[in-house]
Design an enzyme around this catalytic site. Structure first.
Site, PDB file in Angstrom:
ATOM      1  N   ASP A 197      38.896 -53.916 -54.961  1.00 12.52           N
ATOM      2  CA  ASP A 197      38.905 -52.454 -54.798  1.00 12.52           C
ATOM      3  C   ASP A 197      39.001 -52.146 -53.298  1.00 12.52           C
ATOM      4  O   ASP A 197      38.669 -51.049 -52.863  1.00 12.52           O
ATOM      5  CB  ASP A 197      37.621 -51.860 -55.403  1.00 12.52           C
ATOM      6  CG  ASP A 197      37.735 -50.374 -55.721  1.00 12.52           C
ATOM      7  OD1 ASP A 197      38.876 -49.866 -55.784  1.00 12.52           O
ATOM      8  OD2 ASP A 197      36.696 -49.729 -55.907  1.00 12.52           O
TER       9      ASP A 197
ATOM     10  N   ASP B 234      35.029 -60.447 -43.482  1.00 12.51           N
ATOM     11  CA  ASP B 234      36.356 -59.840 -43.645  1.00 12.51           C
ATOM     12  C   ASP B 234      37.215 -60.750 -44.525  1.00 12.51           C
ATOM     13  O   ASP B 234      37.400 -61.934 -44.197  1.00 12.51           O
ATOM     14  CB  ASP B 234      36.995 -59.667 -42.253  1.00 12.51           C
ATOM     15  CG  ASP B 234      38.281 -58.857 -42.307  1.00 12.51           C
ATOM     16  OD1 ASP B 234      38.907 -58.775 -43.382  1.00 12.51           O
ATOM     17  OD2 ASP B 234      38.673 -58.325 -41.250  1.00 12.51           O
TER      18      ASP B 234
ATOM     19  N   LYS C  32      43.402 -52.569 -56.373  1.00  8.87           N
ATOM     20  CA  LYS C  32      43.767 -51.209 -56.008  1.00  8.87           C
ATOM     21  C   LYS C  32      45.053 -51.234 -55.181  1.00  8.87           C
ATOM     22  O   LYS C  32      45.196 -52.023 -54.249  1.00  8.87           O
ATOM     23  CB  LYS C  32      42.643 -50.614 -55.144  1.00  8.87           C
ATOM     24  CG  LYS C  32      42.790 -49.107 -54.932  1.00  8.87           C
ATOM     25  CD  LYS C  32      42.142 -48.627 -53.645  1.00  8.87           C
ATOM     26  CE  LYS C  32      40.659 -48.739 -53.523  1.00  8.87           C
ATOM     27  NZ  LYS C  32      39.901 -47.637 -54.146  1.00  8.87           N
TER      28      LYS C  32
END
Ligand SMILES: C[S@@+](CC[C@H](N)C(=O)[O-])C[C@H]1O[C@@H](n2cnc3c(N)ncnc32)[C@H](O)[C@@H]1O
Length: 233
Positions: free
Chosen positions: A139, A115, A179
């Site tokens: 992304d 993570d 993103k």
């Protein structure tokens, strides 16, 4: 609710300001999507590959010998492009990729499953990179809860953490590509990026679905103050 081609009704669930398609509509959209077919034909792991190809064709970000960090890399379309264009496939550049999910091996890409929000993620990435990066790209998309405000905060939290990491590891002149979603919630992030990069713009590649609020923030020409790396330098 929406009707499919057979006239049956399908529920769309509103989540984080976006509409989630029912699995039948999602499948239909995938089957009719020219980018999905093109990705399959060209051997790319995802249709997302075309978003990076388009951005890179326009802004010439990826160059031979560069070190690239790919955050939220699975299934691997962006990593495939980065490995090819940096020459990492032939051992010239370096591509370091991470994701919460597993990712099949890609020649020239060093992958680890963890993570990005883990407290030791930056240190692990720096060890994988063995130095600084020329491009940090993300992304990543946070899982949505359905609560609009919470989802926006999670999305912006993820991209702000990625931008902070970029500020720690980028070489002078480096690039940050991430993103974001069109919500207006990224004003503070953009202001910070404008302080640290020569040029900051939002880009929406044609391969990014037009009915989606997805877009990318592209910051080039890193000029922020460099701190010593915690590891690897
Ligand atoms: C849209 S997909 C990426 C597609 C990829 N760019 C490609 O070309 O194939 C987003 C990815 O972000 C990953 N992700 C989301 N949150 C993450 C986190 N906190 N740490 C690492 N990966 C994360 C998800 O698991 C998912 O695989």
């Amino acid at each position: 609710m929406a009707k499919d081609t057979t006239g049956r009704l399908h529920v769309t669930v509103k989540s984080g300001g976006k509409r989630k398609l029912s699995s039948k509509l999602w499948l239909e959209r995938q089957l009719n999507d020219p980018y999905v077919a093109k990705a399959k034909a060209m051997g790319y792991r995802s249709r997302a590959a075309f978003k990076l190809l388009e951005i890179d064709d326009k802004y010439r970000l990826l160059k031979p010998g560069m070190t690239v960090v790919d955050l939220g890399a699975a299934p691997g379309g962006w990593s495939q492009i980065a490995a090819k264009r940096t020459g990492a496939v032939d051992g010239k550049g370096k591509v370091v990729a991470i994701d919460l999910l597993e990712m099949g091996e890609i020649p020239g890409v060093t992958f680890a499953q963890f993570d990005f929000l883990d407290h030791d993620a930056p240190e692990k990435l720096i060890v994988m990179m063995g130095g600084r990066a020329d491009i940090v790209m993300s992304d990543m998309a946070a899982n949505t809860t359905g609560h609009r405000k919470t989802d926006q905060l999670r999305i912006i939290g993820l991209v702000e953490t990625a931008a902070h990491f970029a500020g720690e590891v980028l070489n002078p002149g480096g690039t940050f590509l991430a993103k974001v979603f069109q919500s207006g919630a990224d004003a503070e992030l953009v202001a910070q990026l404008k302080r640290d990069f020569a040029t900051v713009r939002h880009v929406k590649p044609a391969a990014s679905r037009q009915d989606s609020s997805e877009r990318y923030v592209l910051a080039t020409g890193f000029r922020g103050q460099q701190q010593p790396l915690s590891r690897g330098e």
